[in-house]
Design a protein around this motif. Sequence first.
Motif, PDB file in Angstrom:
ATOM      1  N   ARG A  81      -5.161  -4.389   8.579  1.00 24.81           N
ATOM      2  CA  ARG A  81      -4.664  -4.856   9.873  1.00 24.81           C
ATOM      3  C   ARG A  81      -5.043  -6.320   9.862  1.00 24.81           C
ATOM      4  O   ARG A  81      -4.424  -6.955  10.784  1.00 24.81           O
ATOM      5  CB  ARG A  81      -5.870  -4.134  10.770  1.00 24.81           C
ATOM      6  N   LEU A  82      -6.050  -7.060   9.229  1.00 21.56           N
ATOM      7  CA  LEU A  82      -5.993  -8.364   9.108  1.00 21.56           C
ATOM      8  C   LEU A  82      -5.159  -9.139   8.392  1.00 21.56           C
ATOM      9  O   LEU A  82      -4.941 -10.170   8.368  1.00 21.56           O
ATOM     10  CB  LEU A  82      -7.357  -8.714   8.693  1.00 21.56           C
ATOM     11  N   GLY A  83      -4.135  -8.259   7.751  1.00 20.91           N
ATOM     12  CA  GLY A  83      -3.040  -9.024   6.914  1.00 20.91           C
ATOM     13  C   GLY A  83      -3.443  -9.618   5.770  1.00 20.91           C
ATOM     14  O   GLY A  83      -2.788 -10.443   5.238  1.00 20.91           O
ATOM     15  N   LYS A  84      -4.703  -8.966   5.226  1.00 18.56           N
ATOM     16  CA  LYS A  84      -5.111  -9.596   3.673  1.00 18.56           C
ATOM     17  C   LYS A  84      -4.167  -9.021   2.661  1.00 18.56           C
ATOM     18  O   LYS A  84      -3.625  -8.058   2.720  1.00 18.56           O
ATOM     19  CB  LYS A  84      -6.267  -9.032   3.624  1.00 18.56           C
ATOM     20  N   GLU A  85      -3.795  -9.835   1.992  1.00 17.72           N
ATOM     21  CA  GLU A  85      -3.045  -9.550   0.692  1.00 17.72           C
ATOM     22  C   GLU A  85      -3.569  -8.859  -0.572  1.00 17.72           C
ATOM     23  O   GLU A  85      -2.939  -8.233  -1.372  1.00 17.72           O
ATOM     24  CB  GLU A  85      -2.012 -10.726   0.347  1.00 17.72           C
ATOM     25  N   SER A  86      -4.920  -9.276  -0.828  1.00 22.39           N
ATOM     26  CA  SER A  86      -5.539  -8.735  -1.999  1.00 22.39           C
ATOM     27  C   SER A  86      -7.061  -8.508  -1.560  1.00 22.39           C
ATOM     28  O   SER A  86      -7.631  -8.963  -0.634  1.00 22.39           O
ATOM     29  CB  SER A  86      -5.272  -9.787  -3.078  1.00 22.39           C
ATOM     30  N   GLU A 108      -8.509  -0.271   5.331  1.00 23.52           N
ATOM     31  CA  GLU A 108      -7.797  -0.202   6.579  1.00 23.52           C
ATOM     32  C   GLU A 108      -7.698  -1.715   7.293  1.00 23.52           C
ATOM     33  O   GLU A 108      -7.078  -2.143   7.960  1.00 23.52           O
ATOM     34  CB  GLU A 108      -8.066   0.894   7.425  1.00 23.52           C
ATOM     35  N   ALA A 109      -9.109  -2.184   7.357  1.00 23.30           N
ATOM     36  CA  ALA A 109      -9.470  -3.422   8.025  1.00 23.30           C
ATOM     37  C   ALA A 109      -8.628  -4.494   7.308  1.00 23.30           C
ATOM     38  O   ALA A 109      -8.113  -5.431   7.989  1.00 23.30           O
ATOM     39  CB  ALA A 109     -10.998  -3.681   7.992  1.00 23.30           C
ATOM     40  N   PHE A 110      -8.789  -4.514   5.870  1.00 21.52           N
ATOM     41  CA  PHE A 110      -7.857  -5.519   5.294  1.00 21.52           C
ATOM     42  C   PHE A 110      -6.332  -5.383   5.527  1.00 21.52           C
ATOM     43  O   PHE A 110      -5.513  -6.617   5.950  1.00 21.52           O
ATOM     44  CB  PHE A 110      -8.044  -5.389   3.889  1.00 21.52           C
TER      45      PHE A 110
END
Length: 309
Positions: free
Chosen positions: A86-91, A82-84
């Motif tokens: 919200r931070l817009g991480k792709e992978s 969920e943190a990934f």
Amino acid sequence: MNLHDDSPPGAVRAAFERQTVELPVAVLRPHRPLVASATHCKKFLQVLASVATLGLVEPLVVIQERDAEGYYVVLDGRLRLEAFRRLGKESAICLFATADETYTYNRHVNRLTAGQDARMIAQAVRRGVSQERIAAVLGVNERTVKAKVKLLTGIGHDVAALLADKNCPAATYEILKSMRPLRQLEAAELMCSQDNFSSAFARAIKLATPPEQLIYVPASNEGKDEAVQEQIDRLEREIASLQTKVTDVEERYGVEHMHLAVSLSYVTTLLENKDIRSWLTINAPGHYANLHDSVTLAGPRSRSRQVMR
């Protein structure tokens, strides 16, 4: 990716694949949805701050989804996923599990105690990591980090080692700092023997400590001296009574355990006699079942197997 168990019989099966893989966040699904309150708790905010500052420290544990090819179920790491997002991480870096089970990860996790947490933060500061960076990674303010750095200052090495793996709150450490080293060790040993590390118990021990064993002698108050002395006397009587009860229980437990072992051995010997076992089975089946269960559950395994035959 090999999720089949190719290990020889009797070998310990690996719980994970040896190599990590990087998977798109879009193909990762949590094994169950997060509740609404989970993303507002302190733990999630710390995970969010850690991912934003350091990235992913611990890989997500995933397994291939059965009904949807190309998608993966996250067995451990829902908050990190969920943190990934919200931070817009792709992978994200992932670790493939060899079994579809989610019980082990959070059930057998070792939580850091206050002492271990403080020692790790203090070591990081000594190695040059700034307190501002530590606060950003942990998602706390700098005052909290400064307090943790100083938590074990004034605590003896023996006391710190004794309480290192105990669930001892920071308030208890602060109370121990007001005692001299020998009294600190006595207090820590008393708390360990009673399995009580609360700050209230530590304050009671401090109250019963003679002034000469305190680093900062409290100012005397003539109006309260008599009441304080009564509390000290009562505390000493309660501690002495409790220690006496513990000793009495330990002694009685040893004797009763010996009696139980002898009784079980005797009953096992009786049940090994075919004639007695046959008579009990016919004339007192209820008693035989109770005796058999007692021997099977609490008696020696080798003797129990003989009776079961």
